[in-house]
Design a protein around this motif. Structure first.
Motif, PDB file in Angstrom:
ATOM      1  N   ASN A   1       0.843  -1.185   0.000  1.00  0.00           N
ATOM      2  CA  ASN A   1       0.000   0.000   0.000  1.00  0.00           C
ATOM      3  C   ASN A   1       0.884   1.242   0.000  1.00  0.00           C
ATOM      4  OD1 ASN A   1      -1.686   2.197   1.272  1.00  0.00           O
ATOM      5  ND2 ASN A   1      -3.232   0.585   1.206  1.00  0.00           N
ATOM      6  N   ALA A   2       0.690   2.099  -1.004  1.00  0.00           N
ATOM      7  CA  ALA A   2       1.603   3.219  -1.220  1.00  0.00           C
ATOM      8  C   ALA A   2       1.249   4.472  -0.413  1.00  0.00           C
ATOM      9  CB  ALA A   2       1.625   3.587  -2.706  1.00  0.00           C
ATOM     10  N   TRP A   3       0.141   4.441   0.291  1.00  0.00           N
ATOM     11  CA  TRP A   3      -0.243   5.598   1.111  1.00  0.00           C
ATOM     12  C   TRP A   3       0.867   5.850   2.125  1.00  0.00           C
ATOM     13  CZ3 TRP A   3      -3.092   9.589   0.685  1.00  0.00           C
ATOM     14  CH2 TRP A   3      -3.545  10.301   1.802  1.00  0.00           C
ATOM     15  N   PRO A   4       1.466   7.074   2.122  1.00  0.00           N
ATOM     16  CA  PRO A   4       2.680   7.284   2.912  1.00  0.00           C
ATOM     17  C   PRO A   4       2.519   7.019   4.408  1.00  0.00           C
ATOM     18  CG  PRO A   4       2.441   9.023   1.296  1.00  0.00           C
ATOM     19  CD  PRO A   4       1.180   8.219   1.233  1.00  0.00           C
ATOM     20  N   LEU A   5       1.307   7.076   4.896  1.00  0.00           N
ATOM     21  CA  LEU A   5       1.076   6.778   6.313  1.00  0.00           C
ATOM     22  C   LEU A   5       1.073   5.272   6.582  1.00  0.00           C
ATOM     23  CD1 LEU A   5       0.408   8.261   8.961  1.00  0.00           C
ATOM     24  CD2 LEU A   5      -2.004   8.045   8.379  1.00  0.00           C
ATOM     25  N   ARG A   6       0.833   4.498   5.536  1.00  0.00           N
ATOM     26  CA  ARG A   6       0.785   3.040   5.700  1.00  0.00           C
ATOM     27  C   ARG A   6       2.091   2.369   5.251  1.00  0.00           C
ATOM     28  NH1 ARG A   6      -4.095   0.655   6.937  1.00  0.00           N
ATOM     29  NH2 ARG A   6      -6.009   1.801   6.544  1.00  0.00           N
ATOM     30  N   LEU A   7       2.402   2.476   3.970  1.00  0.00           N
ATOM     31  CA  LEU A   7       3.542   1.735   3.398  1.00  0.00           C
ATOM     32  C   LEU A   7       3.554   0.313   3.947  1.00  0.00           C
ATOM     33  CD1 LEU A   7       6.250   4.539   3.368  1.00  0.00           C
ATOM     34  CD2 LEU A   7       4.640   3.891   1.598  1.00  0.00           C
ATOM     35  N   ASP A   8       2.511  -0.397   3.556  1.00  0.00           N
ATOM     36  CA  ASP A   8       2.188  -1.668   4.192  1.00  0.00           C
ATOM     37  C   ASP A   8       1.778  -2.652   3.088  1.00  0.00           C
ATOM     38  OD1 ASP A   8       1.328  -3.632   5.902  1.00  0.00           O
ATOM     39  OD2 ASP A   8      -0.443  -2.554   6.595  1.00  0.00           O
TER      40      ASP A   8
ATOM     41  N   VAL B   1       1.303  -3.397  -6.061  1.00  0.00           N
ATOM     42  CA  VAL B   1       1.504  -2.084  -5.457  1.00  0.00           C
ATOM     43  C   VAL B   1       0.296  -1.221  -5.788  1.00  0.00           C
ATOM     44  CG1 VAL B   1       3.046  -0.116  -5.225  1.00  0.00           C
ATOM     45  CG2 VAL B   1       3.986  -2.346  -5.830  1.00  0.00           C
ATOM     46  N   ASN B   2      -0.388  -0.724  -4.769  1.00  0.00           N
ATOM     47  CA  ASN B   2      -1.621   0.045  -4.941  1.00  0.00           C
ATOM     48  C   ASN B   2      -1.556   1.360  -4.183  1.00  0.00           C
ATOM     49  OD1 ASN B   2      -3.070  -1.837  -6.483  1.00  0.00           O
ATOM     50  ND2 ASN B   2      -3.710  -2.957  -4.645  1.00  0.00           N
ATOM     51  N   THR B   3      -2.312   2.346  -4.658  1.00  0.00           N
ATOM     52  CA  THR B   3      -2.303   3.628  -3.936  1.00  0.00           C
ATOM     53  C   THR B   3      -3.420   3.738  -2.905  1.00  0.00           C
ATOM     54  OG1 THR B   3      -3.708   4.722  -5.563  1.00  0.00           O
ATOM     55  CG2 THR B   3      -1.301   4.869  -5.889  1.00  0.00           C
ATOM     56  N   ASP B   4      -4.486   2.946  -3.034  1.00  0.00           N
ATOM     57  CA  ASP B   4      -5.610   3.062  -2.095  1.00  0.00           C
ATOM     58  C   ASP B   4      -6.180   4.483  -2.172  1.00  0.00           C
ATOM     59  OD1 ASP B   4      -7.416   2.521  -0.096  1.00  0.00           O
ATOM     60  OD2 ASP B   4      -5.938   2.023   1.436  1.00  0.00           O
ATOM     61  N   SER B   5      -6.201   5.046  -3.375  1.00  0.00           N
ATOM     62  CA  SER B   5      -6.587   6.452  -3.550  1.00  0.00           C
ATOM     63  C   SER B   5      -8.037   6.713  -3.163  1.00  0.00           C
ATOM     64  CB  SER B   5      -6.424   6.859  -5.020  1.00  0.00           C
ATOM     65  OG  SER B   5      -5.077   6.908  -5.358  1.00  0.00           O
ATOM     66  N   HIS B   6      -8.251   7.800  -2.457  1.00  0.00           N
ATOM     67  CA  HIS B   6      -9.605   8.275  -2.183  1.00  0.00           C
ATOM     68  C   HIS B   6      -9.885   9.576  -2.935  1.00  0.00           C
ATOM     69  CE1 HIS B   6      -9.337   5.235   0.923  1.00  0.00           C
ATOM     70  NE2 HIS B   6     -10.608   5.401   1.223  1.00  0.00           N
ATOM     71  N   GLU B   7      -8.811  10.184  -3.467  1.00  0.00           N
ATOM     72  CA  GLU B   7      -8.955  11.402  -4.268  1.00  0.00           C
ATOM     73  C   GLU B   7      -7.990  11.288  -5.455  1.00  0.00           C
ATOM     74  OE1 GLU B   7      -8.255  14.884  -1.866  1.00  0.00           O
ATOM     75  OE2 GLU B   7      -9.309  13.952  -0.177  1.00  0.00           O
TER      76      GLU B   7
ATOM     77  N   PRO C   1      -5.593  13.167  -6.746  1.00  0.00           N
ATOM     78  CA  PRO C   1      -4.147  13.389  -6.579  1.00  0.00           C
ATOM     79  C   PRO C   1      -3.444  12.229  -5.857  1.00  0.00           C
ATOM     80  CG  PRO C   1      -5.400  15.332  -5.912  1.00  0.00           C
ATOM     81  CD  PRO C   1      -6.394  14.234  -6.133  1.00  0.00           C
ATOM     82  N   HIS C   2      -4.194  11.452  -5.091  1.00  0.00           N
ATOM     83  CA  HIS C   2      -3.566  10.319  -4.404  1.00  0.00           C
ATOM     84  C   HIS C   2      -2.976   9.313  -5.390  1.00  0.00           C
ATOM     85  CE1 HIS C   2      -6.421  10.935  -0.700  1.00  0.00           C
ATOM     86  NE2 HIS C   2      -5.595  11.943  -0.906  1.00  0.00           N
ATOM     87  N   MET C   3      -3.517   9.307  -6.605  1.00  0.00           N
ATOM     88  CA  MET C   3      -3.013   8.342  -7.585  1.00  0.00           C
ATOM     89  C   MET C   3      -1.555   8.620  -7.955  1.00  0.00           C
ATOM     90  SD  MET C   3      -6.408   7.801  -9.981  1.00  0.00           S
ATOM     91  CE  MET C   3      -5.631   6.668 -11.141  1.00  0.00           C
ATOM     92  N   ASP C   4      -1.108   9.848  -7.666  1.00  0.00           N
ATOM     93  CA  ASP C   4       0.299  10.186  -7.948  1.00  0.00           C
ATOM     94  C   ASP C   4       1.258   9.602  -6.910  1.00  0.00           C
ATOM     95  OD1 ASP C   4      -0.087  11.771 -10.241  1.00  0.00           O
ATOM     96  OD2 ASP C   4      -0.856  13.397  -8.975  1.00  0.00           O
ATOM     97  N   LEU C   5       0.732   9.022  -5.863  1.00  0.00           N
ATOM     98  CA  LEU C   5       1.597   8.564  -4.767  1.00  0.00           C
ATOM     99  C   LEU C   5       2.157   7.161  -4.975  1.00  0.00           C
ATOM    100  CD1 LEU C   5      -0.534   9.945  -1.790  1.00  0.00           C
ATOM    101  CD2 LEU C   5       1.410  11.019  -2.925  1.00  0.00           C
ATOM    102  N   MET C   6       1.906   6.601  -6.153  1.00  0.00           N
ATOM    103  CA  MET C   6       2.361   5.237  -6.445  1.00  0.00           C
ATOM    104  C   MET C   6       3.850   5.033  -6.155  1.00  0.00           C
ATOM    105  SD  MET C   6       1.578   2.204  -7.533  1.00  0.00           S
ATOM    106  CE  MET C   6       0.084   2.056  -8.518  1.00  0.00           C
ATOM    107  N   ARG C   7       4.640   6.087  -6.414  1.00  0.00           N
ATOM    108  CA  ARG C   7       6.090   5.910  -6.272  1.00  0.00           C
ATOM    109  C   ARG C   7       6.486   5.490  -4.859  1.00  0.00           C
ATOM    110  NH1 ARG C   7       8.812  10.904  -4.646  1.00  0.00           N
ATOM    111  NH2 ARG C   7       7.286  12.516  -4.247  1.00  0.00           N
ATOM    112  N   TYR C   8       5.719   5.925  -3.845  1.00  0.00           N
ATOM    113  CA  TYR C   8       6.085   5.544  -2.471  1.00  0.00           C
ATOM    114  C   TYR C   8       5.936   4.036  -2.259  1.00  0.00           C
ATOM    115  CZ  TYR C   8       6.108  10.524  -1.653  1.00  0.00           C
ATOM    116  OH  TYR C   8       6.400  11.854  -1.725  1.00  0.00           O
ATOM    117  N   GLY C   9       4.958   3.460  -2.917  1.00  0.00           N
ATOM    118  CA  GLY C   9       4.798   2.007  -2.851  1.00  0.00           C
ATOM    119  C   GLY C   9       5.928   1.299  -3.595  1.00  0.00           C
ATOM    120  N   VAL C  10       6.324   1.889  -4.718  1.00  0.00           N
ATOM    121  CA  VAL C  10       7.432   1.300  -5.482  1.00  0.00           C
ATOM    122  C   VAL C  10       8.725   1.355  -4.659  1.00  0.00           C
ATOM    123  CG1 VAL C  10       8.836   1.513  -7.580  1.00  0.00           C
ATOM    124  CG2 VAL C  10       6.349   1.778  -7.694  1.00  0.00           C
TER     125      VAL C  10
END
Length: 592
Positions: free
Chosen positions: A520-527, A545-551, A553-562
């Motif tokens: 999970n790429a959400w920076p608070l999780r990284l799980d 690897v997923n972003t779990d996006s709720h909005e 712009p969250h879809m841009d956070l994929m890199r943290y999961g990578v």
DNA sequence: GCCGTTTTCGGCCCGACTGTTTTCAGTCG
């Protein structure tokens, strides 16, 4: 006892030995063991039960036997003997920056700080009465430093580590600022930030320049500075008003490669690398490489970091791998993984939409069309809409079915629309389903056929026994529609640690039954966390690897999961959502 | 106290800075 607590215990033993003037290598051995335990993802108690404590590097027969006693009886006679002869408050003082074992002991002994819970408070009083400066070896400055350290501790400033995006922002602001000084030739953020760790303590910056004084002056006059903690000829440290600490090192351009290497760390990696080099007759530092045992040997300089590693006969080790595990051995044998890249990702399989299906948890804010367009911008070929399941307590089964049927119709309609054909992003119909405490899924039986596949997740009742939680997760994964376990450990960085489960058992089940673990790429999780990801990969488990996006712009956070996947040594082939639409459909859609 | 591609004995990463001294110990990364 958790791994963390055992790490703390061994650190205290090391400090106690230091006070007692023990052999410095014995002290180092305890410090190494402490670090090794903090950084392992293996359950130490389990390892002890299997009699394999010594399989961890840095743990030998002596420490293993003392620890066995700790696991068996709750404490070790040997450890107790060492610690009990010292004032209890001493170990609290060690938590203050700038106070090490010797200083802590001196203060705790002189002022009789025998109670751990009041030691800091008492020391604060003593310092403000001007008593510390009277001790030999102390002065006004050190007394003031102690007072400040206690104040900071009270406010818990800097106590919490920064999430990766926060640290990136802090670093970027400083890089932009330093760029205005012409003496700064190259500027890079290093340390755990460059290694893409989940959380960052301090921000480390490296600058190449032939006018270090100018750089240091510019750095220490940063407008956000609250305190200049260190100011030397080639290094400086500032504390910002927001409580963050920034370290700076400056070297000439010709040495920049070795500085990058040194300052990127990790500490464990650098120690291992230097030990490796020593055996080959080389001595490493941030300035370069020197031949050992030859007086005045010439320093070999490296402006390029890759050449630094190659000089030592190693393949280049990417920063994400530098955690002091077995990366050096792998680099020597040309066995380093070819790490997955952000550009390898072809889709995002965990996105919440704004379709209202009366969910119990939060829904997303974007429409299917918006999500499809955003996915196309990101170069994706597919996404999966995985809203939370409708609340089971307030909706009838029939109502839930109707809501989900309506939702499926919308997704089908999108997939047949001209919009889809233009953008060529396919939308899978999925759902993030709660795993109830008994292991069943929060979805009526008749609704299962409405989905291509399901993502299962624990959102409630975290405090279960390890055994029960394992059983709970496994029974959810058993359902043929469930293909992905979302945010597997449930951790929230800086808020809560994940729940306990027998991960090896879960990994083995996933491997055998072709279930996938989400990163999970959400920076608070990284799980899944990086260490567990590496362990799962070792067992042959595949990830998504997923972003779990709720909005949007969250879809841009994929890199943290990578980043997490990379820190878990994952290659492209380990990550399922690097496959094209046809292949991934085979993995995820089963007709059974 | 740990460890092994020169070693089961004799090694163990490397350097900067501060504060208190007056040449260095302690701490840190």
């Amino acid at each position: 006892m958790t791994n963390e607590e055992i790490g703390d215990l061994l650190e205290d033993i090391a400090a106690a030995y230091e006070v007692k003037g023990a052999n410095r290598f014995r002290i180092m051995a305890y410090q190494n063991a402490s670090e090794a335990f903090r950084h392992t993802s293996v359950d130490l108690k389990k390892l002890w039960q299997e009699g394999k404590l010594e399989s961890i590097g840095g743990i030998g027969p002596s420490i293993a036997s003392h620890l066995s006693e700790v696991f068996e009886k709750g404490e070790s006679k040997h450890f107790q003997k060492i610690i009990k002869s010292l004032p209890e408050g001493m170990f609290e003082l060690l938590k203050l920056p700038g106070i090490g074992p010797k200083t802590a002991y001196k203060l705790a002994k002189r002022f009789k700080l025998n109670n751990a819970s009041t030691a800091l408070l008492e020391l604060g009083k003593i310092a403000s009465q001007g008593e510390i400066r009277k001790l030999s070896g102390f002065g006004e400055k050190s007394e003031k430093k102690i007072l400040e350290a206690i104040e900071d501790q009270k406010e818990k400033k800097g106590g919490k580590r920064m999430l990766l995006p926060v640290a990136e922002e802090v670093a970027q602001a400083l890089v932009d600022y330093l760029k205005k000084e012409p003496a700064c030739k190259k500027i890079e953020a290093l340390g755990s930030l460059r290694r893409k760790a989940a959380t960052i303590g301090d921000v480390d910056l490296a600058v190449s320049s032939n006018k270090p004084k100018k750089v240091i002056d510019k750095f220490t006059s940063y407008p956000e500075v609250k305190k200049i903690a260190v100011k030397g000829e080639g290094t400086a440290r500032i504390n910002l008003r927001n409580g963050r600490q920034i370290d700076l090192k400056v070297v000439e351009l010709a040495c920049f490669g070795s500085l990058l290497q040194h300052f990127t760390g990790s500490k464990a990696h650098n120690i291992a690398l230097r030990e490796y080099a020593l055996k080959k007759g080389w001595s490493l530092s941030e300035y370069g490489i020197k031949k050992l045992k030859t007086q005045k040997s010439k320093l070999i300089k490296f402006s390029d970091e890759e050449k630094f590693y190659r000089f030592l006969g190693l393949d280049y080790i990417l920063p994400e791998l530098r955690e002091g595990e077995d990366e050096i051995e792998s680099a020597k044998n040309h066995k380093l993984p070819n790490l997955v890249k952000l550009s390898d990702i072809k889709g995002d399989l965990h996105i919440h939409s704004n379709i209202d299906i009366a969910t119990s948890h939060d829904k997303g804010s974007a429409s299917l069309e918006q999500i499809g367009r955003k996915a196309a911008e990101l170069g994706y070929r597919y996404v999966a809409i995985a809203d939370h399941n409708p609340a089971t307590t307030t909706n009838s089964e029939k109502k839930i079915f109707n809501l989900l049927e309506m939702r499926k119709a919308k997704i089908d309609k999108y997939n047949n629309s001209s919009e889809k054909r233009e953008k060529s992003v396919y939308i899978f119909c999925s759902l993030e389903v709660d795993i109830k405490p008994d292991g069943s899924l929060a979805l009526p039986k008749m609704a299962f056929d409405l989905f291509d596949f399901l993502i299962a997740a624990v959102h409630t009742s975290f405090n279960m026994s390890k055994k029960k939680m394992t059983k709970r997760i496994l029974s959810a994964l058993k359902h043929p529609k469930v293909k992905i376990l979302a945010h597997p450990t449930g951790r929230m960085l800086n808020r809560r640690s994940g729940y306990e489960a027998d991960w090896d058992k879960i990994f083995e089940y996933c491997k055998k039954n072709k279930k996938f673990l989400e990163i999970n790429a959400w920076p608070l999780r990284l799980d899944l966390p990086d260490l567990l990801a590496r362990r799962a990969r070792g067992k042959g488990v595949k990830f998504i690897v997923n972003t779990d996006s709720h909005e949007l712009p969250h879809m841009d956070l994929m890199r943290y999961g990578v980043y997490v996947a990379r820190r878990g040594w994952c290659e492209k082939s380990d990550i399922i959502n690097t496959r094209n639409l046809k292949e991934i459909s085979k993995y995820l859609i089963s007709n059974t």
